[in-house]
Design an enzyme around this catalytic site. Structure first.
Site, mmCIF file in Angstrom:
data_model
loop_
_atom_site.group_PDB
_atom_site.id
_atom_site.type_symbol
_atom_site.label_atom_id
_atom_site.label_comp_id
_atom_site.label_asym_id
_atom_site.label_seq_id
_atom_site.Cartn_x
_atom_site.Cartn_y
_atom_site.Cartn_z
ATOM 1 N N TYR A 1 -14.892 6.044 -12.947
ATOM 2 C CA TYR A 1 -14.921 4.813 -12.139
ATOM 3 C C TYR A 1 -15.555 3.676 -12.952
ATOM 4 O O TYR A 1 -15.030 2.563 -12.994
ATOM 5 C CB TYR A 1 -15.698 5.070 -10.841
ATOM 6 C CG TYR A 1 -15.616 3.934 -9.836
ATOM 7 C CD1 TYR A 1 -14.510 3.789 -8.998
ATOM 8 C CD2 TYR A 1 -16.646 2.990 -9.721
ATOM 9 C CE1 TYR A 1 -14.429 2.754 -8.073
ATOM 10 C CE2 TYR A 1 -16.578 1.959 -8.798
ATOM 11 C CZ TYR A 1 -15.473 1.844 -7.978
ATOM 12 O OH TYR A 1 -15.392 0.810 -7.068
ATOM 13 N N ASP B 1 0.852 -1.201 0.000
ATOM 14 C CA ASP B 1 0.000 0.000 0.000
ATOM 15 C C ASP B 1 0.883 1.245 0.000
ATOM 16 O O ASP B 1 2.109 1.152 0.112
ATOM 17 C CB ASP B 1 -0.925 -0.011 1.233
ATOM 18 C CG ASP B 1 -2.262 0.692 0.968
ATOM 19 O OD1 ASP B 1 -2.249 1.803 0.388
ATOM 20 O OD2 ASP B 1 -3.298 0.135 1.355
HETATM 21 N N1 LIG Z 1 -16.368 -0.139 -0.780
HETATM 22 C C1 LIG Z 1 -17.178 -0.385 -1.783
HETATM 23 O O1 LIG Z 1 -18.404 -0.155 -1.690
HETATM 24 C C2 LIG Z 1 -16.660 -0.994 -3.075
HETATM 25 C C3 LIG Z 1 -17.593 -1.364 -4.034
HETATM 26 C C4 LIG Z 1 -17.160 -1.915 -5.224
HETATM 27 C C5 LIG Z 1 -15.805 -2.088 -5.462
HETATM 28 N N2 LIG Z 1 -14.917 -1.713 -4.511
HETATM 29 C C6 LIG Z 1 -13.493 -1.884 -4.828
HETATM 30 O O2 LIG Z 1 -12.837 -2.634 -3.818
HETATM 31 C C7 LIG Z 1 -11.486 -2.184 -3.687
HETATM 32 C C8 LIG Z 1 -11.198 -1.828 -2.239
HETATM 33 O O3 LIG Z 1 -12.078 -0.779 -1.855
HETATM 34 P P1 LIG Z 1 -12.286 -0.288 -0.343
HETATM 35 O O4 LIG Z 1 -13.708 0.062 -0.231
HETATM 36 O O5 LIG Z 1 -11.665 -1.239 0.587
HETATM 37 O O6 LIG Z 1 -11.469 1.093 -0.432
HETATM 38 P P2 LIG Z 1 -10.578 1.847 0.657
HETATM 39 O O7 LIG Z 1 -10.558 3.274 0.213
HETATM 40 O O8 LIG Z 1 -11.046 1.531 2.023
HETATM 41 O O9 LIG Z 1 -9.147 1.176 0.448
HETATM 42 C C9 LIG Z 1 -8.437 1.339 -0.763
HETATM 43 C C10 LIG Z 1 -6.962 1.101 -0.504
HETATM 44 O O10 LIG Z 1 -6.245 1.324 -1.746
HETATM 45 C C11 LIG Z 1 -5.057 2.023 -1.417
HETATM 46 N N3 LIG Z 1 -4.558 2.751 -2.605
HETATM 47 C C12 LIG Z 1 -5.134 3.794 -3.252
HETATM 48 N N4 LIG Z 1 -4.339 4.213 -4.249
HETATM 49 C C13 LIG Z 1 -3.232 3.421 -4.245
HETATM 50 C C14 LIG Z 1 -2.058 3.350 -5.029
HETATM 51 N N5 LIG Z 1 -1.830 4.227 -6.052
HETATM 52 N N6 LIG Z 1 -1.140 2.403 -4.765
HETATM 53 C C15 LIG Z 1 -1.335 1.528 -3.741
HETATM 54 N N7 LIG Z 1 -2.441 1.521 -2.948
HETATM 55 C C16 LIG Z 1 -3.375 2.470 -3.209
HETATM 56 C C17 LIG Z 1 -5.463 2.979 -0.292
HETATM 57 O O11 LIG Z 1 -4.342 3.470 0.421
HETATM 58 C C18 LIG Z 1 -6.371 2.073 0.538
HETATM 59 O O12 LIG Z 1 -5.655 1.347 1.529
HETATM 60 C C19 LIG Z 1 -11.330 -1.008 -4.659
HETATM 61 O O13 LIG Z 1 -10.754 -1.451 -5.860
HETATM 62 C C20 LIG Z 1 -12.755 -0.563 -4.882
HETATM 63 O O14 LIG Z 1 -12.936 0.116 -6.106
HETATM 64 C C21 LIG Z 1 -15.300 -1.173 -3.310
#
Ligand SMILES: NC(=O)c1ccc[n+]([C@@H]2O[C@H](COP(=O)([O-])OP(=O)(O)OC[C@H]3O[C@@H](n4cnc5c(N)ncnc54)[C@H](O)[C@@H]3O)[C@@H](O)[C@H]2O)c1
Length: 250
Positions: free
Chosen positions: A156, A37
């Site tokens: 997105y 991360d």
């Molecule tokens: N939460 C939701 O409702 C949801 C729904 C559909 C899909 N998703 C997908 O699931 C995945 C995780 O989402 P989440 O909700 O846990 O998000 P979150 O924001 O809680 O966590 C995302 C993580 O990605 C890391 N990150 C961001 N940019 C980065 C980079 N350039 N290099 C390395 N790390 C990086 C952040 O530091 C963070 O720890 C994502 O791909 C998101 O699009 C989430």
């Protein structure tokens, strides 16, 4: 067959949300988990707490958009057990920014992290996974890869649609080599990504459009990712699994 107990699993964006829940699940399955991360988002603290609980875990700095950062990560984990799993989980989202209001800088940032980052990750692990005799790559897409949601977040949607189809292309490329690639499509999950900036308008529609009537938990997504990482899904590649409380069934 993937033996998690003798291998290493990388979880990008593993410091929080779905990534942190996935890191714990894969550690419990016996993998050495690499939480990859950005700086200052708690990755080292999480790795330390997993180690304190008796699991094998380490933190590595990674910016998924940078080729050199992937090279450094792969080099840095050489001494660990063979690489068997990559969870391409890192991602960003915004509320708003529709087809008319999105900007070039917003678009480029989203595509770089959510789309280019996933491709770079798959490319970076190809050699070590081949050397390990196979592996499993799980790419985090979204329900918004396939449906229009609320007519917003154009970048997105573009990035997650690309994750869905890149997954299938890569799956076919490696189909006979034991490297499986599948996508997981969460609905609305209670993490910082979906809760920060969530207003009443979106919340009432999201809950109303989700037949189960609630947001999911990170653990409910992590357990599906862990299944795709395990030998239990040995005949699955190029598949997409929805973890969405019925959102896309309507
Ligand atoms: N939460 C939701 O409702 C949801 C729904 C559909 C899909 N998703 C997908 O699931 C995945 C995780 O989402 P989440 O909700 O846990 O998000 P979150 O924001 O809680 O966590 C995302 C993580 O990605 C890391 N990150 C961001 N940019 C980065 C980079 N350039 N290099 C390395 N790390 C990086 C952040 O530091 C963070 O720890 C994502 O791909 C998101 O699009 C989430």
């Amino acid at each position: 067959m993937i033996e998690l107990s003798t291998g290493t699993a990388i979880v990008t964006g593993g410091a929080g949300g779905i990534g942190a829940a996935t890191a714990l699940k894969l550690a419990e399955a016996g993998a050495h988990v690499v939480i990859a991360d950005r700086a200052n988002v708690g990755g080292e603290t999480l790795a330390e707490s997993l180690r304190k609980d008796g699991w094998a875990a380490s933190y590595h700095l990674l910016d998924v958009t940078q080729e050199s950062s992937w090279d450094e990560l792969i080099e840095g984990i050489k001494a660990l057990p063979p690489l068997r799993v990559l969870v391409n989980n890192a991602g960003i989202a915004t509320w708003g920014n529709d087809v008319e209001t999105e900007t070039i800088s917003g678009w480029d940032k989203m595509i770089a992290i959510n789309q280019t980052g996933v491709w770079l990750g798959m490319r970076a692990v190809a050699a070590p996974m081949r050397a390990a005799g196979g592996g499993s790559i799980i790419n985090l897409a979204s329900v918004l890869a396939t449906v229009g949601g609320y007519g917003e977040e154009i970048a997105y949607h573009a990035s997650k649609g690309a994750v869905r189809s890149m997954t299938k292309s890569a799956a076919i490329h490696w189909a006979t080599e034991g490297i499986r690639v599948n996508s997981v499509h969460p609905g609305y999950i209670a993490t910082p990504m979906s809760l920060e900036g969530l207003d009443d308008w979106h919340e009432s529609r999201i809950l109303g459009n989700t037949p189960m009537g609630r947001m999911g938990t990170p653990e409910e997504v992590a357990s599906v990712i862990a299944f795709l990482a395990s030998a239990g899904s040995a005949y699955m590649t190029g598949s997409e699994i929805y973890v969405d409380g019925g959102y896309t069934a309507v």
